[in-house]
Design an enzyme around this catalytic site. Structure first.
Site, PDB file in Angstrom:
ATOM      1  N   ALA A  80       0.896  -1.101  -0.079  1.00  0.00           N
ATOM      2  CA  ALA A  80      -0.132  -0.139   0.015  1.00  0.00           C
ATOM      3  C   ALA A  80       0.902   1.289   0.047  1.00  0.00           C
ATOM      4  CB  ALA A  80      -0.883  -0.115   1.283  1.00  0.00           C
ATOM      5  N   GLN A  82       1.049   3.569   2.186  1.00  0.00           N
ATOM      6  CA  GLN A  82       1.684   3.712   3.414  1.00  0.00           C
ATOM      7  C   GLN A  82       2.151   2.609   4.178  1.00  0.00           C
ATOM      8  OE1 GLN A  82       2.767   6.255   5.295  1.00  0.00           O
ATOM      9  NE2 GLN A  82       1.859   8.092   3.831  1.00  0.00           N
ATOM     10  N   SER A  83       2.661   1.752   3.317  1.00  0.00           N
ATOM     11  CA  SER A  83       3.117   0.352   3.525  1.00  0.00           C
ATOM     12  C   SER A  83       4.592   0.577   4.469  1.00  0.00           C
ATOM     13  CB  SER A  83       3.583  -0.595   2.402  1.00  0.00           C
ATOM     14  OG  SER A  83       4.415  -1.657   2.884  1.00  0.00           O
ATOM     15  N   ASN A  84       4.478  -0.394   5.577  1.00  0.00           N
ATOM     16  CA  ASN A  84       5.482  -0.301   6.403  1.00  0.00           C
ATOM     17  C   ASN A  84       6.641  -1.331   5.889  1.00  0.00           C
ATOM     18  OD1 ASN A  84       4.236   1.321   8.468  1.00  0.00           O
ATOM     19  ND2 ASN A  84       2.939  -0.273   8.876  1.00  0.00           N
ATOM     20  N   VAL A  86       7.262  -2.056   2.678  1.00  0.00           N
ATOM     21  CA  VAL A  86       8.070  -1.443   1.664  1.00  0.00           C
ATOM     22  C   VAL A  86       9.070  -0.395   2.204  1.00  0.00           C
ATOM     23  CG1 VAL A  86       6.280  -1.871  -0.170  1.00  0.00           C
ATOM     24  CG2 VAL A  86       6.557   0.397   0.888  1.00  0.00           C
TER      25      VAL A  86
END
Ligand code: PLP
Length: 340
Positions: A80, A82-84, A86
């Site tokens: 996403a 706001q992916s943590n 990545v």
């Protein structure tokens, strides 16, 4: 041989890159325990160390273990906006001297400027990652294929890419990190009645449940749905656990009947903040001075409170909640959670 030794031996077969800061603490939350009428403990995986911490550091130790073994020079990953996952992968790549390619998917409708520019997006830019966009958020196979196309270009240019897959059909290497995490917890605290964890891709939930069972711990593990409803998540967990059992070589029967997912805190959907989530986030901050993130850990805590309300968790019980981190996303959600 003790259970712990047997489990260590099973995990040591997999290459692992050390990214964590040793063991994370488990703390008793005195004021919230009083408030809720339970004996509440928090496993602080928001403090795993690398780039604002969180559960992805544990998971990435095993992906990067394989990437290093394959002498990769670039890691590709999708998630996403706001992916943590990545963001943490970009940090791990930097730490290990690799480049990273991050693909950001449109999973959450109706978000404002900060969602696209602050929080994890900002951190990934500082980390120097290459960015790609993917227009849909519910096409895991398509998202993986787009990574493979970019990886093929990198190969043609003489690089050695390593793809961290999102799709459910790949070996759940990240879950190994939580098998280790569950074992770590069981050495810290033994006599709890229930554990509460988020259930998204299922790597954390599946790994944690397995780590507890392989350490001889029988307590129920409640997976709080953060992305899919109970029925869908249940089916996903069955897949994750059978793949994990294949990967590690244990009898899936020791975990299959213990899948417990609850979607009472999911509304209004993935990455979206309802009243219960916002109340849970504020309650934790205002009672204990500890921050939760809007997408996962606040929903997990809202789920714990929900399970208490419906009587699945009972007054007086000793409960451990896993804090999976994700704190940079707070700054991508300023418009949504900063208003009260
Ligand atoms: C990714 C993430 C989760 C979900 O973990 P899964 O292993 O995908 O189920 C929970 N909390 C945070 C903070 C996350 O970043």
């Amino acid at each position: 041989m003790t259970e712990q030794k047997k489990l260590d031996r099973k995990l040591s077969k997999f290459p692992r890159a050390r990214l964590m800061t040793e063991v994370t603490p488990v703390e008793r939350l005195d004021r919230l325990s009083d408030r809720l009428g339970i004996d509440l403990w928090l496993k602080r995986d928001d403090l795993t160390g690398l780039s604002f911490g969180g559960n992805k550091t544990r998971q990435l130790e095993f992906y990067f273990g394989e990437a290093v073994q394959q002498r990769a020079d670039t890691v590709l990953i999708t998630g996403a906006v706001q992916s943590n996952f990545v963001r943490t992968a970009a940090a791990a790549a930097a730490r290990l001297g690799m480049k990273s390619v991050l693909q950001l998917e449109e999973r959450v409708p109706g978000m404002g400027e900060q969602y696209y520019h602050s929080g994890n997006v900002l951190l990934a830019k500082i980390l120097g990652a290459e960015h790609m966009r993917f227009p849909v958020g519910e096409d895991e196979v398509g998202a993986d294929n787009a990574l493979h196309e970019r990886a093929a270009q990198l190969v043609a240019a003489g690089h050695r890419p390593y793809v961290i897959h999102l799709g459910i059909d790949h070996p759940p290497l990240g879950a190994l990190g939580y098998v280790q995490g569950g074992a770590e917890l069981s050495a810290q605290i033994s006599d709890f009645d229930a554990a509460v964890v988020p259930s998204g891709s299922g790597s954390t939930h599946g790994g944690f449940l397995t780590g507890l069972r392989l350490s001889g711990m029988p307590a129920p593990v409640y997976g709080i749905c953060v992305r899919r409803n109970q029925k869908q998540q249940n089916a996903r967990m069955e897949k994750v656990l059978s793949k994990l059992a294949d990967l590690m070589g244990f009898d899936p029967a020791i975990v299959m009947n213990d899948i417990d997912v609850w979607d009472g805190a999911l509304a209004p959907g993935y990455g979206r903040v309802g009243e219960g989530t916002r109340d849970a986030l504020n309650l934790m901050a205002r009672t204990e001075g500890i921050f939760l993130d809007p997408v996962y850990s606040a929903k997990t805590f809202a789920g714990l409170i929900g399970l208490l309300d419906v009587g699945v968790i009972r007054k007086g019980q000793k409960v451990v909640m896993l804090h999976t981190g994700g704190l940079p996303a707070l700054f991508g959600y300023q418009e949504v959670i900063g208003s009260v």
